[in-house]
Design a protein around this motif. Structure first.
Motif, PDB file in Angstrom:
ATOM      1  N   LEU A   1     -40.443  -0.065  27.652  1.00  0.00           N
ATOM      2  CA  LEU A   1     -39.237   0.760  27.727  1.00  0.00           C
ATOM      3  C   LEU A   1     -38.007  -0.108  27.963  1.00  0.00           C
ATOM      4  CD1 LEU A   1     -38.741   4.174  29.377  1.00  0.00           C
ATOM      5  CD2 LEU A   1     -37.235   2.316  30.088  1.00  0.00           C
ATOM      6  N   LEU A   2     -38.133  -1.100  28.840  1.00  0.00           N
ATOM      7  CA  LEU A   2     -36.998  -1.993  29.106  1.00  0.00           C
ATOM      8  C   LEU A   2     -36.618  -2.770  27.850  1.00  0.00           C
ATOM      9  CD1 LEU A   2     -38.002  -3.380  32.630  1.00  0.00           C
ATOM     10  CD2 LEU A   2     -36.327  -1.587  32.099  1.00  0.00           C
ATOM     11  N   ARG A   3     -37.601  -3.144  27.076  1.00  0.00           N
ATOM     12  CA  ARG A   3     -37.309  -3.856  25.822  1.00  0.00           C
ATOM     13  C   ARG A   3     -36.699  -2.912  24.789  1.00  0.00           C
ATOM     14  NH1 ARG A   3     -43.218  -6.810  26.186  1.00  0.00           N
ATOM     15  NH2 ARG A   3     -42.567  -8.544  27.551  1.00  0.00           N
ATOM     16  N   ASP A   4     -37.228  -1.692  24.720  1.00  0.00           N
ATOM     17  CA  ASP A   4     -36.752  -0.741  23.718  1.00  0.00           C
ATOM     18  C   ASP A   4     -35.308  -0.304  23.978  1.00  0.00           C
ATOM     19  OD1 ASP A   4     -39.214  -0.863  22.500  1.00  0.00           O
ATOM     20  OD2 ASP A   4     -39.951   1.032  23.342  1.00  0.00           O
ATOM     21  N   CYS A   5     -34.902  -0.250  25.232  1.00  0.00           N
ATOM     22  CA  CYS A   5     -33.543   0.202  25.537  1.00  0.00           C
ATOM     23  C   CYS A   5     -32.519  -0.924  25.418  1.00  0.00           C
ATOM     24  CB  CYS A   5     -33.472   0.842  26.922  1.00  0.00           C
ATOM     25  SG  CYS A   5     -33.462  -0.305  28.317  1.00  0.00           S
ATOM     26  N   GLY A   6     -32.992  -2.122  25.074  1.00  0.00           N
ATOM     27  CA  GLY A   6     -32.068  -3.233  24.850  1.00  0.00           C
ATOM     28  C   GLY A   6     -31.430  -3.770  26.103  1.00  0.00           C
ATOM     29  N   LEU A   7     -32.107  -3.650  27.244  1.00  0.00           N
ATOM     30  CA  LEU A   7     -31.525  -4.111  28.507  1.00  0.00           C
ATOM     31  C   LEU A   7     -31.319  -5.620  28.480  1.00  0.00           C
ATOM     32  CD1 LEU A   7     -30.714  -3.281  31.434  1.00  0.00           C
ATOM     33  CD2 LEU A   7     -33.051  -3.936  32.095  1.00  0.00           C
ATOM     34  N   LYS A   8     -30.100  -6.035  28.769  1.00  0.00           N
ATOM     35  CA  LYS A   8     -29.765  -7.456  28.859  1.00  0.00           C
ATOM     36  C   LYS A   8     -28.738  -7.616  29.969  1.00  0.00           C
ATOM     37  CE  LYS A   8     -30.106 -11.688  26.986  1.00  0.00           C
ATOM     38  NZ  LYS A   8     -31.394 -12.406  26.856  1.00  0.00           N
ATOM     39  N   LEU A   9     -29.151  -8.228  31.050  1.00  0.00           N
ATOM     40  CA  LEU A   9     -28.266  -8.382  32.194  1.00  0.00           C
ATOM     41  C   LEU A   9     -27.383  -9.618  32.001  1.00  0.00           C
ATOM     42  CD1 LEU A   9     -30.756  -7.569  35.104  1.00  0.00           C
ATOM     43  CD2 LEU A   9     -29.295  -6.017  33.787  1.00  0.00           C
ATOM     44  N   PRO A  10     -26.131  -9.541  32.442  1.00  0.00           N
ATOM     45  CA  PRO A  10     -25.220 -10.675  32.253  1.00  0.00           C
ATOM     46  C   PRO A  10     -25.601 -11.867  33.128  1.00  0.00           C
ATOM     47  CG  PRO A  10     -24.173  -8.968  33.569  1.00  0.00           C
ATOM     48  CD  PRO A  10     -25.471  -8.392  33.081  1.00  0.00           C
ATOM     49  N   LYS A  11     -25.347 -13.056  32.595  1.00  0.00           N
ATOM     50  CA  LYS A  11     -25.606 -14.285  33.341  1.00  0.00           C
ATOM     51  C   LYS A  11     -24.543 -14.501  34.414  1.00  0.00           C
ATOM     52  CE  LYS A  11     -27.877 -16.931  29.638  1.00  0.00           C
ATOM     53  NZ  LYS A  11     -27.846 -18.200  28.869  1.00  0.00           N
ATOM     54  N   HIS A  12     -24.909 -15.328  35.390  1.00  0.00           N
ATOM     55  CA  HIS A  12     -23.980 -15.780  36.433  1.00  0.00           C
ATOM     56  C   HIS A  12     -23.226 -14.609  37.064  1.00  0.00           C
ATOM     57  CE1 HIS A  12     -24.863 -19.856  35.229  1.00  0.00           C
ATOM     58  NE2 HIS A  12     -24.503 -19.589  33.985  1.00  0.00           N
TER      59      HIS A  12
ATOM     60  N   PRO B   1     -31.449   2.020  31.693  1.00  0.00           N
ATOM     61  CA  PRO B   1     -32.683   2.526  31.067  1.00  0.00           C
ATOM     62  C   PRO B   1     -32.955   4.011  31.296  1.00  0.00           C
ATOM     63  CG  PRO B   1     -33.082   0.486  32.318  1.00  0.00           C
ATOM     64  CD  PRO B   1     -31.730   0.993  32.722  1.00  0.00           C
ATOM     65  N   LEU B   2     -32.264   4.671  32.222  1.00  0.00           N
ATOM     66  CA  LEU B   2     -32.683   6.006  32.651  1.00  0.00           C
ATOM     67  C   LEU B   2     -32.755   7.039  31.531  1.00  0.00           C
ATOM     68  CD1 LEU B   2     -31.043   6.416  36.182  1.00  0.00           C
ATOM     69  CD2 LEU B   2     -33.324   5.571  35.565  1.00  0.00           C
ATOM     70  N   PRO B   3     -31.806   7.099  30.596  1.00  0.00           N
ATOM     71  CA  PRO B   3     -31.942   8.110  29.529  1.00  0.00           C
ATOM     72  C   PRO B   3     -33.152   7.898  28.627  1.00  0.00           C
ATOM     73  CG  PRO B   3     -29.659   7.384  29.724  1.00  0.00           C
ATOM     74  CD  PRO B   3     -30.487   6.442  30.548  1.00  0.00           C
ATOM     75  N   TYR B   4     -33.732   6.697  28.651  1.00  0.00           N
ATOM     76  CA  TYR B   4     -34.928   6.420  27.858  1.00  0.00           C
ATOM     77  C   TYR B   4     -36.203   6.860  28.575  1.00  0.00           C
ATOM     78  CZ  TYR B   4     -31.824   3.576  24.992  1.00  0.00           C
ATOM     79  OH  TYR B   4     -30.797   3.157  24.175  1.00  0.00           O
ATOM     80  N   VAL B   5     -36.084   7.133  29.868  1.00  0.00           N
ATOM     81  CA  VAL B   5     -37.231   7.561  30.673  1.00  0.00           C
ATOM     82  C   VAL B   5     -37.503   9.039  30.404  1.00  0.00           C
ATOM     83  CG1 VAL B   5     -38.035   7.989  33.022  1.00  0.00           C
ATOM     84  CG2 VAL B   5     -36.863   5.840  32.474  1.00  0.00           C
ATOM     85  N   LYS B   6     -38.676   9.329  29.899  1.00  0.00           N
ATOM     86  CA  LYS B   6     -39.062  10.717  29.621  1.00  0.00           C
ATOM     87  C   LYS B   6     -40.004  11.278  30.681  1.00  0.00           C
ATOM     88  CE  LYS B   6     -36.599  10.273  25.987  1.00  0.00           C
ATOM     89  NZ  LYS B   6     -35.189  10.722  26.091  1.00  0.00           N
ATOM     90  N   THR B   7     -40.799  10.409  31.292  1.00  0.00           N
ATOM     91  CA  THR B   7     -41.717  10.847  32.346  1.00  0.00           C
ATOM     92  C   THR B   7     -41.577   9.919  33.543  1.00  0.00           C
ATOM     93  OG1 THR B   7     -43.504   9.553  31.322  1.00  0.00           O
ATOM     94  CG2 THR B   7     -43.387  11.916  30.801  1.00  0.00           C
ATOM     95  N   LEU B   8     -41.686  10.494  34.736  1.00  0.00           N
ATOM     96  CA  LEU B   8     -41.587   9.710  35.956  1.00  0.00           C
ATOM     97  C   LEU B   8     -42.542  10.254  37.003  1.00  0.00           C
ATOM     98  CD1 LEU B   8     -38.277  10.739  37.737  1.00  0.00           C
ATOM     99  CD2 LEU B   8     -38.709  11.414  35.390  1.00  0.00           C
ATOM    100  N   TYR B   9     -42.776   9.443  38.016  1.00  0.00           N
ATOM    101  CA  TYR B   9     -43.766   9.784  39.042  1.00  0.00           C
ATOM    102  C   TYR B   9     -43.281   9.202  40.358  1.00  0.00           C
ATOM    103  CZ  TYR B   9     -48.551  10.685  40.784  1.00  0.00           C
ATOM    104  OH  TYR B   9     -49.649  11.166  41.461  1.00  0.00           O
ATOM    105  N   TYR B  10     -43.357   9.999  41.419  1.00  0.00           N
ATOM    106  CA  TYR B  10     -42.902   9.541  42.736  1.00  0.00           C
ATOM    107  C   TYR B  10     -44.070   9.484  43.704  1.00  0.00           C
ATOM    108  CZ  TYR B  10     -40.772   9.716  47.387  1.00  0.00           C
ATOM    109  OH  TYR B  10     -40.442   9.463  48.701  1.00  0.00           O
TER     110      TYR B  10
END
Length: 342
Positions: A175-186, A198-207
């Motif tokens: 999911l992290l790869r599919d949503c294109g997550l890329k954090l800025p350097k430095h 990533p949250l809008p890409y999350v369809k199911t969750l568990y607590y």
């Protein structure tokens, strides 16, 4: 994916305290992968210590040595190289509760057998305050029904002080790869992007109502120390701008009201924090960055700009001059004393 979970541990001159972190993660057993990302450490023997751990546990621990790129680049490298079905970041000065970890691993094992594994597992975390040797557990039982698969429609209201932190989330790696997550350097404070984009890409969750993550806080050089945050206001602003650009929050709120409301509150909080620490820094450059950030939001989304302006700790921004800035800081300091968030 040949591992159940990847733990990414960004390490920067952390030889004095990283061993305890690694020791707790090893309790996950050989179903886990631990990636130690040495972020160009030069002031101690962090690189050598990472290599020693990898040689001792070659089937579990891997090491990435990189030029200094900051915490976010350590997270990026972990995502790129992870072989685990799930992914969790653990800072090298923090640790996991070993009993809670065993329960989490058992649940992830259940998820791995599903045709569509759960996207996001949420647990509690505990502030370990070094200055007064106290602990404060941060849970979500008022927000998420426990021990069942949920959608965003199933959640309840977050309290004012409640947000998802990097400490509380375990994502499905793909999911992290599919949503294109890329954090800025430095850049510090990128954990806000990690628990937002990533949250809008999350369809199911568990607590799971478990105190898994132990968050060490209070060291004078720590990134969440107030004076340090004021000195790094440019990085706080950079993170907030990326969050503004990541999603149209009001559109999400229209289609997924509960998720959108939460994301709106998180973004509003980031505008507040950026404004407050620009005021605390009290330099022309910092105050200019504060003005430019609000103008960036106004140009990007005028309706969202108006909503964020109405947040309690931003009300001082509507009062011109010194008195408005003083009011904003006063409200912030009251909240800080109540919630002990840095």
């Amino acid at each position: 994916m040949d591992k159940l979970i990847t733990f990414a541990v960004p390490c920067y001159n952390s030889a004095d305290y990283m061993d305890h972190c690694v020791e707790t993660l090893l309790n996950a057993g050989d179903e886990a992968e631990i990636i130690l990302v040495d972020d160009g450490s030069t002031k101690d023997d962090t690189p050598e210590k990472c290599d020693q751990w990898a040689s001792q546990y070659p089937g579990i621990i891997r090491v990435i040595h990189q030029e200094n790129g900051g915490h976010g680049e350590g997270v990026n490298q972990g995502i790129e190289h992870a072989s685990g079905l799930y992914y969790k970041v653990v800072d090298s000065d923090d640790w996991l509760d070993t009993d809670a970890l065993q329960k989490v691993m058992a649940k992830l094992r259940e998820f791995s057998a599903m045709a569509a594994p759960v996207d996001l597992l949420i647990t509690n975390y505990v502030y370990e305050h070094v200055e007064d040797n106290t602990q404060k557990a941060m849970g979500y039982k008022n927000v998420f029904p426990s021990d069942r698969i949920l959608t965003w429609d199933s959640i309840h209201h977050f309290r004012t002080s409640q947000y998802l932190l990097m400490h509380s989330v375990i994502y499905r790696t793909q999911l992290l790869r599919d949503c294109g997550l890329k954090l800025p350097k430095h850049t510090f404070y990128v954990d806000n992007i990690f628990v937002y984009q990533p949250l809008p890409y999350v369809k199911t969750l568990y607590y799971m109502n478990l105190d898994l993550y132990r968050y060490f806080i209070g060291r004078s050089d720590q990134s969440v120390n107030e004076s340090v945050m004021a000195g790094r206001i440019d990085q706080q602003v950079r993170v907030t701008r990326q969050m503004i650009q990541a999603h149209d929050v009001l559109a999400i709120k229209a289609s997924q009201p509960k998720l959108g409301r939460y994301m709106l509150n998180h973004l509003s909080m980031m505008m507040t924090i950026s404004s407050i620490f620009a005021i605390i820094a009290d330099t022309p450059e910092a105050l200019g960055m504060r003005t430019e950030l609000w103008e960036f939001l106004r140009r990007n989304n005028p309706a969202l700009y108006r909503r964020c302006r109405l947040r309690l700790t931003n009300l001082g921004s509507n009062i011109p001059g010194y008195q408005g800035r003083k009011l904003s800081v006063t409200i912030y300091r009251i909240a800080q004393r109540i919630y002990k968030f840095n």
